[in-house]
Design a protein around this motif. Sequence first.
Motif, PDB file in Angstrom:
ATOM      1  N   GLN A  47       0.887  -0.725  -0.087  1.00 21.22           N
ATOM      2  CA  GLN A  47       0.239   0.120   0.231  1.00 21.22           C
ATOM      3  C   GLN A  47       0.907   0.951   0.078  1.00 21.22           C
ATOM      4  OE1 GLN A  47      -2.278  -0.964   3.220  1.00 21.22           O
ATOM      5  NE2 GLN A  47      -4.145  -2.240   2.558  1.00 21.22           N
ATOM      6  N   PRO A 301     -15.880  10.848  -3.445  1.00 22.20           N
ATOM      7  CA  PRO A 301     -14.664  10.218  -2.925  1.00 22.20           C
ATOM      8  C   PRO A 301     -14.070  11.221  -1.765  1.00 22.20           C
ATOM      9  CG  PRO A 301     -14.603  11.453  -5.000  1.00 22.20           C
ATOM     10  CD  PRO A 301     -15.724  11.157  -5.185  1.00 22.20           C
ATOM     11  N   TYR A 309      -5.813   4.507  -3.602  1.00 21.06           N
ATOM     12  CA  TYR A 309      -7.056   3.350  -3.822  1.00 21.06           C
ATOM     13  C   TYR A 309      -8.146   4.213  -3.578  1.00 21.06           C
ATOM     14  CZ  TYR A 309      -8.624  -0.443  -2.318  1.00 21.06           C
ATOM     15  OH  TYR A 309      -9.291  -1.586  -2.319  1.00 21.06           O
ATOM     16  N   THR A 310      -8.330   4.857  -2.225  1.00 21.70           N
ATOM     17  CA  THR A 310      -9.155   5.227  -1.352  1.00 21.70           C
ATOM     18  C   THR A 310     -10.216   5.800  -2.183  1.00 21.70           C
ATOM     19  OG1 THR A 310      -7.884   4.950   0.702  1.00 21.70           O
ATOM     20  CG2 THR A 310      -9.937   6.104   0.895  1.00 21.70           C
ATOM     21  N   CYS A 311      -9.490   6.945  -2.649  1.00 24.28           N
ATOM     22  CA  CYS A 311     -10.605   8.085  -3.381  1.00 24.28           C
ATOM     23  C   CYS A 311     -10.843   7.428  -4.883  1.00 24.28           C
ATOM     24  CB  CYS A 311      -9.847   8.707  -4.164  1.00 24.28           C
ATOM     25  SG  CYS A 311      -9.431  10.235  -2.813  1.00 24.28           S
ATOM     26  N   VAL A 312      -9.964   6.388  -5.462  1.00 23.36           N
ATOM     27  CA  VAL A 312     -10.795   5.476  -6.351  1.00 23.36           C
ATOM     28  C   VAL A 312     -11.805   5.110  -6.476  1.00 23.36           C
ATOM     29  CG1 VAL A 312      -9.864   3.686  -8.285  1.00 23.36           C
ATOM     30  CG2 VAL A 312      -9.193   5.613  -7.967  1.00 23.36           C
ATOM     31  N   ASN A 313     -11.943   4.147  -5.374  1.00 22.92           N
ATOM     32  CA  ASN A 313     -12.931   3.300  -5.044  1.00 22.92           C
ATOM     33  C   ASN A 313     -13.837   3.396  -3.676  1.00 22.92           C
ATOM     34  OD1 ASN A 313     -11.292   0.515  -6.426  1.00 22.92           O
ATOM     35  ND2 ASN A 313      -9.763   1.350  -5.482  1.00 22.92           N
ATOM     36  N   HIS A 314     -13.480   4.571  -2.920  1.00 20.99           N
ATOM     37  CA  HIS A 314     -14.729   4.451  -2.046  1.00 20.99           C
ATOM     38  C   HIS A 314     -15.909   5.678  -1.930  1.00 20.99           C
ATOM     39  CE1 HIS A 314     -14.197  -0.049  -0.657  1.00 20.99           C
ATOM     40  NE2 HIS A 314     -12.489   0.334  -0.737  1.00 20.99           N
ATOM     41  N   SER A 315     -16.316   5.645  -1.338  1.00 21.82           N
ATOM     42  CA  SER A 315     -16.632   7.480  -0.723  1.00 21.82           C
ATOM     43  C   SER A 315     -16.745   7.761   0.400  1.00 21.82           C
ATOM     44  CB  SER A 315     -18.393   7.116  -1.511  1.00 21.82           C
ATOM     45  OG  SER A 315     -19.072   5.945  -0.247  1.00 21.82           O
ATOM     46  N   TYR A 318     -18.843   5.579   2.786  1.00 21.54           N
ATOM     47  CA  TYR A 318     -18.251   4.531   3.873  1.00 21.54           C
ATOM     48  C   TYR A 318     -17.379   4.016   3.807  1.00 21.54           C
ATOM     49  CZ  TYR A 318     -16.024  -0.069   2.846  1.00 21.54           C
ATOM     50  OH  TYR A 318     -15.678  -1.561   2.732  1.00 21.54           O
ATOM     51  N   LEU A 333      -7.123   3.783   4.994  1.00 18.47           N
ATOM     52  CA  LEU A 333      -7.868   4.317   3.652  1.00 18.47           C
ATOM     53  C   LEU A 333      -7.682   5.310   4.060  1.00 18.47           C
ATOM     54  CD1 LEU A 333     -10.967   2.462   3.687  1.00 18.47           C
ATOM     55  CD2 LEU A 333      -9.605   2.458   2.165  1.00 18.47           C
ATOM     56  N   HIS A 337      -4.363   7.549   1.533  1.00 13.14           N
ATOM     57  CA  HIS A 337      -5.238   9.443   1.164  1.00 13.14           C
ATOM     58  C   HIS A 337      -4.330  10.359   1.401  1.00 13.14           C
ATOM     59  CE1 HIS A 337      -7.041  12.889  -0.976  1.00 13.14           C
ATOM     60  NE2 HIS A 337      -6.919  13.291   0.107  1.00 13.14           N
TER      61      HIS A 337
END
Length: 366
Positions: A47, A301, A309-315, A318, A333, A337
Amino acid sequence: MAVTYELIAKQNKARAGIITTPHGNIETPVFMPVGTQSTVKAMTYDQVRACGTEISLANTYHLFLRPGADLIAKAGGLHKWTNFEKPFLTDSGGFQIFSQMRINKCKISDSGAEFIDTVTGQKHFMSPEDSILTQNKLGADIIMAFDHCPQGNATHEEAREAMLRTHAWAERCVQAHARAEDQALFLIVQGGIYEDLRKQSAEFISGLNVPGFAIGGVSVGESREDIDRIVEFTTPLLPENKPRYLMGIGTKEDIVKAIAAGIDMFDCVMPTRIARHGGFFDFNGERMQIKNQKYTEDFSPLVEGCPCYTCVNHSRAYVRHLWKVHEITAGTLLSIHNLTYLINLAKEIRGNIISGTFDPVKYLNT
Ligand SMILES: [Zn+2]
């Protein structure tokens, strides 16, 4: 293979360069994540790599106490121990030892420092030679001299005493260093908030032939104005053809000002520490709090357009939910960021310096 530095572009005092190490190149200016216990807290090194990291720190003080440098040497050094094959930098342990001054647990003499392990209560002693031997065993690409960092409110006399001791110890560190062929020893300028001392220290330290230099004793309790003044004053006194590392700073404002003053490298625990407390940077580097109720139904995001990774995959909703129910993944996460934000900030400014468009005021006013 020795560690080398090439200055490739300059705009006013700001510099873009490349540091070459046995474990790869580092493009500067660079933000370096701190992996205190040979891990960046709450993250795997996969990561950490995915955040665009070019170099990671590890702390000699912590690893000296646990698990001990001999065990890490037996594993093949920090790179094999962590399976992070990019460059490593270790600090000397001095900063953590001298911060025990505040709780009156540290005794300093010219031979070294006596301190306690705050976990076990056991007494230990570390000399400049012990620190370098420990760092030789850990095997980082860049290692730091054992210096005496005075407190931010030190008087001129106290700062002078710490500076003179730092100089004497710097010479002992150079003598003790047994792996100069593959580890670069950086020496540290001290002198507190006093310009005459900083000048004296920069001149002395620059006179010793090592691959890089650092400014220590900054952001240790002194005022914002003093931090800016000392960094601006001291940085140009360091040799142009060697990397310059400002130890322990890491807000957006700190980084922009330091780069403008001619600094190449910085580190700070702050981005991952605030992440573990629910804090994250917005697009502008301002600190936000994920538990804020306004994020309950916010499906955007953390930062629109952030490549992490966090912003591409999660809100936000979440991550806020994970935080509210005490899932440790929330800290991971947010750390991903925050690290990505600061690493990319340094990379973006590097690009601007190369194209001659770096405008510190733009970063500080937005
Ligand atoms: Zn992000």
